[in-house]
Design an enzyme around this catalytic site. Structure first.
Site, mmCIF file in Angstrom:
data_model
loop_
_atom_site.group_PDB
_atom_site.id
_atom_site.type_symbol
_atom_site.label_atom_id
_atom_site.label_comp_id
_atom_site.label_asym_id
_atom_site.label_seq_id
_atom_site.Cartn_x
_atom_site.Cartn_y
_atom_site.Cartn_z
ATOM 1 N N ARG A 43 -15.071 6.692 3.012
ATOM 2 C CA ARG A 43 -16.423 7.208 2.763
ATOM 3 C C ARG A 43 -16.464 8.710 2.491
ATOM 4 O O ARG A 43 -17.292 9.181 1.732
ATOM 5 C CB ARG A 43 -17.316 6.884 3.963
ATOM 6 N N LYS A 147 -3.337 -5.993 11.845
ATOM 7 C CA LYS A 147 -3.778 -6.648 13.081
ATOM 8 C C LYS A 147 -4.900 -5.814 13.700
ATOM 9 O O LYS A 147 -4.930 -4.619 13.435
ATOM 10 C CB LYS A 147 -2.574 -6.832 13.983
ATOM 11 N N HIS A 177 3.665 -5.652 12.473
ATOM 12 C CA HIS A 177 4.695 -4.644 12.157
ATOM 13 C C HIS A 177 6.028 -4.926 12.862
ATOM 14 O O HIS A 177 7.060 -4.423 12.459
ATOM 15 C CB HIS A 177 4.187 -3.215 12.407
ATOM 16 N N GLU A 215 6.711 -0.699 27.484
ATOM 17 C CA GLU A 215 6.316 0.606 26.945
ATOM 18 C C GLU A 215 6.123 1.580 28.102
ATOM 19 O O GLU A 215 5.511 1.229 29.118
ATOM 20 C CB GLU A 215 5.003 0.477 26.177
ATOM 21 N N ASP A 234 -3.396 -7.738 22.522
ATOM 22 C CA ASP A 234 -2.752 -6.584 21.872
ATOM 23 C C ASP A 234 -1.280 -6.861 21.548
ATOM 24 O O ASP A 234 -0.788 -6.413 20.515
ATOM 25 C CB ASP A 234 -2.867 -5.372 22.818
ATOM 26 N N HIS A 239 3.030 -9.855 18.485
ATOM 27 C CA HIS A 239 4.425 -9.418 18.551
ATOM 28 C C HIS A 239 5.326 -10.319 19.414
ATOM 29 O O HIS A 239 6.403 -10.727 18.988
ATOM 30 C CB HIS A 239 4.517 -7.989 19.085
HETATM 31 C C1 BG6 Z 1 0.652 -2.182 18.625
HETATM 32 C C2 BG6 Z 1 -0.204 -2.211 19.855
HETATM 33 O O1 BG6 Z 1 0.446 -3.335 17.845
HETATM 34 O O2 BG6 Z 1 2.027 -2.103 18.971
HETATM 35 C C3 BG6 Z 1 0.076 -0.994 20.736
HETATM 36 O O3 BG6 Z 1 -1.573 -2.204 19.484
HETATM 37 C C4 BG6 Z 1 1.561 -0.878 21.010
HETATM 38 O O4 BG6 Z 1 -0.634 -1.072 21.949
HETATM 39 C C5 BG6 Z 1 2.357 -0.939 19.720
HETATM 40 O O5 BG6 Z 1 1.779 0.365 21.669
HETATM 41 C C6 BG6 Z 1 3.848 -0.987 19.998
HETATM 42 O O6 BG6 Z 1 4.522 -0.869 18.786
HETATM 43 P P1 BG6 Z 1 5.985 -0.251 18.726
HETATM 44 O O7 BG6 Z 1 6.404 -0.406 17.306
HETATM 45 O O8 BG6 Z 1 5.861 1.186 19.156
HETATM 46 O O9 BG6 Z 1 6.811 -1.033 19.685
#
Ligand code: BG6
Length: 484
Positions: A43, A147, A177, A215, A234, A239
Site C-alpha cells: 500500500r 504459512k 520453509h 529453539e 506454529d 514443520h
Molecule cells: C516459523 C515459526 O515457521 O519457524 C517460528 O513461526 C519459528 O515460531 C520458526 O521460530 C523456526 O524456523 P527456523 O528455520 O529458524 O528453524
C-alpha cells in the site's frame, strides 16, 4: 521465457529479510532464470528507486557475505515497485497494465508471492482472478502462499476451495520453509540414495523415532500472533509433521512432485488419530516461566510453548513404533534433529562386566550443525570386554560447498520459478495435517486437558517430559550440537 516475481506485501519483513536476499544470491550465482524481474506491491507509495534503495540496505545486512556493488546495480535494475491495495479491485487492474508494460509481449511467466497477512490471502487470490491475472495462456501463472495455511481444518478447507476457484492445484505452491532446508532434502538422499539404511528402516530394527525442533529463543515481540497459534499450529501442523512424513514415507518410484507427495500423504493417512485417554497419555504440554509477562500475552493464558506428541503410523513398516515429536521455545539450545533409535541387541553378551549397551542410534542434524552421526558400541581399549558408545560423524561443513548452507528461500523460490512442486505442500497434505492436530487442540482446550507444565527457560522443557519418557524406558536425546 522471461518471468516476473510479483511480491504482495513488499514492504513487509519477510520480503526484506528473506525473499530479496535469496533472489539476490540466486542472481549472483547465475541461477535466477535469465530475464527475471521483480515487482513489489504494497500500500505504501514508493518510487522504484526508493524501494531499490531500501532493499539495498537490507541485502547489505542479510546477504552481507556476498554483497557487491556491481551485481547489485545489475540486479536492482530489474526491480520495480507498484503501489496497490489488496482490497481494491482497481489496483489489480492497474497492476495488470503495469506488468504488461514491463514484460516482453505474450511471453512471460508470473509468480505471485503472497507475503501478506494471512487474513488477506483469500482476498488477494480472488482479486487476481477478477483481474484475469490467473490466465496462463501466455506463460505460467503460479501463486506462492506462506504459512499459516488456515488455523484449523475448516478454515484450511475453505481457503483451498477459494484458491481452487481461481488457480488449479498445479499452480499453487504452499510454502513450508523446513522443506527448503538442505538437510531436510538430505534425508531423501540418505534414505533413497543408499542401500544400507532402508533394510533396517522399519519396525524390525527401530525402537522409536525422536523428532525435535528446539529453539533457544522465546516468543518476544510475536506474542500477538503466537498466543492464538501456540506451538501446535506454529510448528507441529507444518514443520514437525513434514519432518515425520519424510522420515516415515515409502520410497517413491520417481522423485517428482506427484509421487513424492503421494507417499507423504500416505503417511498422514496412516497416523493413528488420538482418542479418549490418548490425549493425556500421549501428549505433554508446557509453557515457559515468564511467558505470561511477555507483551501482548493475555493474563492467565494457557498457550503451549512446548509440546510433545507420541504418534503411531498404522502401517506395515512402522507398526507400534512410536514417533515422538517435540518442540519448544526457551530451550537449552537451537537444534533440529531426528533420532532413529534402533533396538537393543537381543542378548547381552558381556554380562555384568559392562553396562547395558544403549542400542545404535542414527542422528540426523538438520540445523544448525548440519550433519549425520551414527552411534555404536566399541570396546574400551585395554580393558576387559567393556564397551562404550562411539560416533561416526559426518558434518556438511567439512565437505566442499558445505560451509555456508543456502537459505531455504533460495531453493523454494527457484523451484517455484521452474515449476517443481516436490518441496511444497499439496492441498490434501495440509488438510490431513490439520485433521491430526485439531482434535489434540480441542482436547487441550477442554476441561479434561492434561496439565500444562511450567518450565524454566534454558533447559530441555518441563522435567515432567523427561520423567514421562523414563516411564516408557526411553530417554530424550538432549544433546546440543557442537558447531565447528
Ligand atoms: C516459523 C515459526 O515457521 O519457524 C517460528 O513461526 C519459528 O515460531 C520458526 O521460530 C523456526 O524456523 P527456523 O528455520 O529458524 O528453524
Amino acid at each position: 521465457m522471461a518471468n516476473t516475481i510479483v511480491i504482495f506485501g513488499a514492504s513487509g519483513d519477510l520480503t526484506s529479510r528473506k525473499l530479496i536476499p535469496a533472489l539476490y544470491r540466486l542472481f549472483q550465482k547465475k541461477r535466477l532464470p535469465e530475464g527475471s524481474q521483480i515487482v513489489g506491491v504494497s500500500r505504501s507509495h514508493f518510487e522504484h528507486d526508493q524501494w531499490r534503495d531500501a532493499l539495498k540496505t537490507s541485502v547489505k545486512k542479510f546477504a552481507a557475505d556476498c554483497f557487491n556493488e556491481n551485481t547489485w546495480k545489475e540486479f536492482a535494475s530489474q526491480i520495480y515497485y507498484h503501489a496497490g491495495d489488496i482490497t481494491n479491485t482497481e489496483d489489480f487492474i492497474s497492476l495488470s497494465r503495469f506488468l504488461d508494460s514491463t514484460e516482453p509481449e505474450n511471453n512471460s511467466g508470473r509468480l505471485y508471492y503472497l507475503s501478506t497477512m494471512p487474513q488477506l490471502y483469500e482476498k488477494a487470490i480472488q482479486q487476481l482472478g477478477a483481474a484475469g491475472l490467473n490466465d496462463d495462456a501466455n506463460g505460467f501463472r503460479r501463486v506462492v502462499i506462506e504459512k499459516p495455511f488456515g488455523t484449523d481444518l475448516k478454515s484450511a478447507q475453505a481457503l483451498n476451495q477459494s484458491i481452487h476457484s481461481v488457480f488449479r492445484e498445479d499452480q499453487i505452491y504452499r510454502i513450508d520453509h523446513y522443506l527448503g532446508k538442505e538437510t531436510v532434502q538430505n534425508i531423501f538422499a540418505l534414505r533413497f540414495a543408499n542401500s544400507i539404511f532402508e533394510p533396517i528402516w522399519n519396525r524390525n530394527f527401530v525402537d522409536h523415532v525422536q523428532i525435535t525442533v528446539a529453539e533457544e529463543v522465546v516468543v518476544g515481540r510475536r506474542a500477538g500472533y503466537y498466543d492464538s497459534a501456540g506451538i501446535m499450529r506454529d510448528m507441529f501442523q507444518n514443520h514437525l509433521l513434514q519432518l515425520m512424513m519424510i522420515t516415515a514415507m515409502e520410497p517413491p518410484s520417481r522423485y517428482d512432485a506427484a509421487m513424492v507427495r503421494d507417499e507423504k500423504v500416505k503417511v498422514l493417512h496412516s497416523i493413528r488419530h488420538m482418542t479418549g485417554g490418548d490425549f493425556a497419555s500421549d501428549t505433554v504440554r508446557g509453557q515457559y516461566k515468564g511467558y505470561l509477562e511477555e507483551d501482548d500475552v493475555p493474563a492467565g493464558s494457557e498457550t503451549e510453548t512446548y509440546a510433545v506428541l507420541k504418534l503411531y503410523c498404522d502401517n506395515w513398516r512402522w507398526n507400534n513404533v512410536p514417533f515422538y515429536l517435540r518442540s519448544g521455545k526457551g530451550m537449552s539450545c537451537r537444534t533440529t534433529q531426528i533420532v532413529i533409535q534402533f533396538k537393543n541387541v537381543p542378548h547381552i553378551l558381556f554380562g555384568e562386566k559392562t553396562r547395558e549397551p544403549l542400542g545404535n542410534r542414527l542422528v540426523m542434524q538438520v540445523q544448525p550443525a548440519e550433519g549425520i552421526q551414527l552411534h555404536f558400541e566399541t570396546k574400551v581399549p585395554d580393558s576387559e570386554m567393556k564397551t562404550r558408545t562411539s560416533t561416526l560423524d559426518f558434518s556438511f561443513s567439512n565437505t566442499p560447498g558445505g560451509k555456508s548452507m543456502p537459505d531455504s528461500y533460495q531453493r523454494l523460490l527457484l523451484d517455484a520459478l521452474t515449476g517443481d512442486a516436490s518441496l511444497f505442500a499439496r492441498s490434501d497434505e495440509v488438510e490431513l495435517a490439520w485433521g491430526i492436530v485439531d482434535p489434540i487442540l480441542a482436547a487441550w482446550r477442554s476441561p479434561a486437558a492434561p496439565p500444562l507444565y511450567r518450565y524454566e527457560t534454558g533447559l530441555w522443557g518441563p522435567p515432567e517430559s523427561s520423567e514421562w519418557m523414563y516411564k516408557q524406558n526411553r530417554e530424550w536425546f538432549d544433546v546440543c550440537p557442537v558447531l565447528s
